[in-house]
Design an enzyme around this catalytic site. Sequence first.
Site, PDB file in Angstrom:
ATOM      1  N   ARG A  90       0.836  -1.197   0.000  1.00  0.00           N
ATOM      2  CA  ARG A  90       0.000   0.000   0.000  1.00  0.00           C
ATOM      3  C   ARG A  90       0.873   1.250   0.000  1.00  0.00           C
ATOM      4  NH1 ARG A  90      -4.798   2.249  -1.400  1.00  0.00           N
ATOM      5  NH2 ARG A  90      -6.000   3.144   0.308  1.00  0.00           N
ATOM      6  N   THR A 367      -9.917   0.240  -9.781  1.00  0.00           N
ATOM      7  CA  THR A 367      -8.905  -0.608  -9.185  1.00  0.00           C
ATOM      8  C   THR A 367      -8.904  -1.865 -10.047  1.00  0.00           C
ATOM      9  OG1 THR A 367      -9.344   0.384  -7.034  1.00  0.00           O
ATOM     10  CG2 THR A 367      -8.328  -1.765  -6.989  1.00  0.00           C
ATOM     11  N   THR A 385      -4.210  -0.940  -7.144  1.00  0.00           N
ATOM     12  CA  THR A 385      -4.941   0.295  -7.378  1.00  0.00           C
ATOM     13  C   THR A 385      -4.037   1.492  -7.581  1.00  0.00           C
ATOM     14  OG1 THR A 385      -6.762   1.663  -6.532  1.00  0.00           O
ATOM     15  CG2 THR A 385      -5.124   0.911  -4.934  1.00  0.00           C
ATOM     16  N   ASN A 387      -6.172   4.295  -7.246  1.00  0.00           N
ATOM     17  CA  ASN A 387      -7.345   4.981  -6.708  1.00  0.00           C
ATOM     18  C   ASN A 387      -8.351   5.261  -7.815  1.00  0.00           C
ATOM     19  OD1 ASN A 387      -8.929   5.814  -4.571  1.00  0.00           O
ATOM     20  ND2 ASN A 387      -8.171   7.896  -4.602  1.00  0.00           N
ATOM     21  N   ASP A 409      -7.647   8.766  -0.012  1.00  0.00           N
ATOM     22  CA  ASP A 409      -8.202   7.685   0.808  1.00  0.00           C
ATOM     23  C   ASP A 409      -8.012   7.919   2.296  1.00  0.00           C
ATOM     24  OD1 ASP A 409      -9.439   6.156  -1.074  1.00  0.00           O
ATOM     25  OD2 ASP A 409      -7.963   4.548  -1.117  1.00  0.00           O
ATOM     26  N   SER A 438      -8.008   1.252   3.087  1.00  0.00           N
ATOM     27  CA  SER A 438      -8.421   0.757   1.774  1.00  0.00           C
ATOM     28  C   SER A 438      -9.622  -0.168   1.927  1.00  0.00           C
ATOM     29  CB  SER A 438      -7.255  -0.016   1.132  1.00  0.00           C
ATOM     30  OG  SER A 438      -7.672  -0.697  -0.027  1.00  0.00           O
ATOM     31  N   SER A 439     -10.360  -0.335   0.839  1.00  0.00           N
ATOM     32  CA  SER A 439     -11.447  -1.320   0.801  1.00  0.00           C
ATOM     33  C   SER A 439     -11.035  -2.606   0.090  1.00  0.00           C
ATOM     34  CB  SER A 439     -12.668  -0.729   0.089  1.00  0.00           C
ATOM     35  OG  SER A 439     -13.200   0.356   0.809  1.00  0.00           O
ATOM     36  N   GLY A 458     -13.621  -1.693  -7.294  1.00  0.00           N
ATOM     37  CA  GLY A 458     -14.936  -1.102  -7.105  1.00  0.00           C
ATOM     38  C   GLY A 458     -15.027  -0.072  -6.008  1.00  0.00           C
ATOM     39  N   GLY A 459     -13.875   0.479  -5.555  1.00  0.00           N
ATOM     40  CA  GLY A 459     -13.931   1.522  -4.544  1.00  0.00           C
ATOM     41  C   GLY A 459     -14.627   1.053  -3.282  1.00  0.00           C
TER      42      GLY A 459
END
Length: 557
Positions: A90, A367, A385, A387, A409, A438-439, A458-459
Amino acid sequence: MRILSLALWVLLSFSVAAEAPQKAAIASAHPMATAAGHKILSQGGNAFDAAIAVSSTLAVVEQQSSGIGGGAFWLLHRAKDGKNIMIDGREEAPAAAYADMYLDENGDVNRDLALYGPLAAAIPGEIAGFEHLAKYYGKLPLSVSLQPAIEAAEKGFPAYPRIIKTIERKAKVLKRYPASAAIYFPDGEVPKEGELIIQKDLAKTLKAVAKHGKAGFYEGKVAKKMVKAVQKHGGIWTLDDLKNYTVKEREPITTNYRGHQLVTAAPPSSGGIAIATILNILSAWDLTALKNDGNSPKRIHLITEAMRRAYRDRSIYLGDTDFVEVPIQLLTHPYYAAGLRAGINPTKAMPSELLPGINDNPKGEDTTHFSIIDTEGNLVSATLTVNTGLASGFIADGTGVLLNNEMDDFSAKPGEPNAFGLIGDDANKIEPGKRPLSSMSPTFVFSEDKVAVLGTPGGSRIITMVLLGLLDYFDGNDVHSWVNKPRYHHQYLPDKLYIEKGAFDAATIEALKAKGHEVVEHRGHWGNMHAVSWNKKTGEVDAASDPRTTTGSATVK
């Protein structure tokens, strides 16, 4: 929740390690990336080498979704010893970052600064992840695994509708920066479908990494060019920011549901904890029976209420565990879920404003994901990703590197929504060296005779899409059904139940409205799930890519 009984762990580890798939399976967002992974497997690499090839090739051909200027979570399962680990690549905030850096003189978030240009970019982690994968888990030199991506950048790839549409949408931002305009507007025009997008500078950068490893990106000529370009255009990166970046290994979140072991993403992902919370809440109901009895509105209602509560916890408690104490054991414990479940009315929606927490009402699918099983039984579920689509829009001169806009984010201001409408609090505030929440939710599922690997972009909707894919798996359906499943989503705030166009019939929508849900039908579809499965009894593997996009590629070889 996270500690399995020794007997179950031994059984599951032995089951996966003792048998081998007949073939390898890869599902990704682009056929060139899937082919790159299979090529590396054919050259003697394993799933982890293939993951480098797929990741780096996607970084070339699917830049609206990922890139070496971004980051990733790679969830790994190593067959020989049953080890599960999450590689955290990340992005992290530069040393000069501070909590209020995107607030204007009125205390409002300047969304342009938070999303566009180099000030929006956190320090990338993907390249560090490549070196880590090759050094500790792969079989082949990094230079071999990167070769397909180098060729794709050097020779070009045909433009396709999704990337063309993203370039068109982001044209004004991309044209601010000469290096971006040169790539995405050859001859001053958006590339036509089938026209080659060639990235010579990116190929040179990848070659530097192939030759020097991580140092070829975070130090030396490439690093100097990136920092010079970033600072020239108002960014705050330094050479030390790049040099000091390190990848981290995280213990995944583990949980059990209906006789299955789930292994999924740990913080700074919110996905694993949220999925564990939701499944623990739902474990009291037989959702399959509700579906088979034709009581879909009640099933959807219960799942939605569980989503609401998990996303509420996300907004309050979750952040980078290197900076804040996240109560993981509490949030993933069945007793905690029982308390949340007690507040669910089976016949009526609870307004989010009645849940304790952040009560400010806030005013994409950019992403990527891939899944791999190799013939040794090694597994990779990876979500990558930059973003939003084409990220910050800023390519650093002379490098071909499109920089992320992951700083958005973070919680730029408590209770203020980001680009995906998600809100956060102090746990996810901007701090130097911190990784934004993050998701992304790469996930494995193990049972006595089956293995599933899945994930999606998909955010903010990533978590709920993976959840619905998992529930479809638990209902007994195959990998093609998981990726086709109609999708719906609730994220606490705004207090709305979003559904894909055509996901529910009119009677179901009316039944949900009668329960108090504000149902909002999306104008199209969302997500891009890629999944693979393995039947350990027969040795058969299968792969499927989301039919919602035209470039998905799932193959078994």
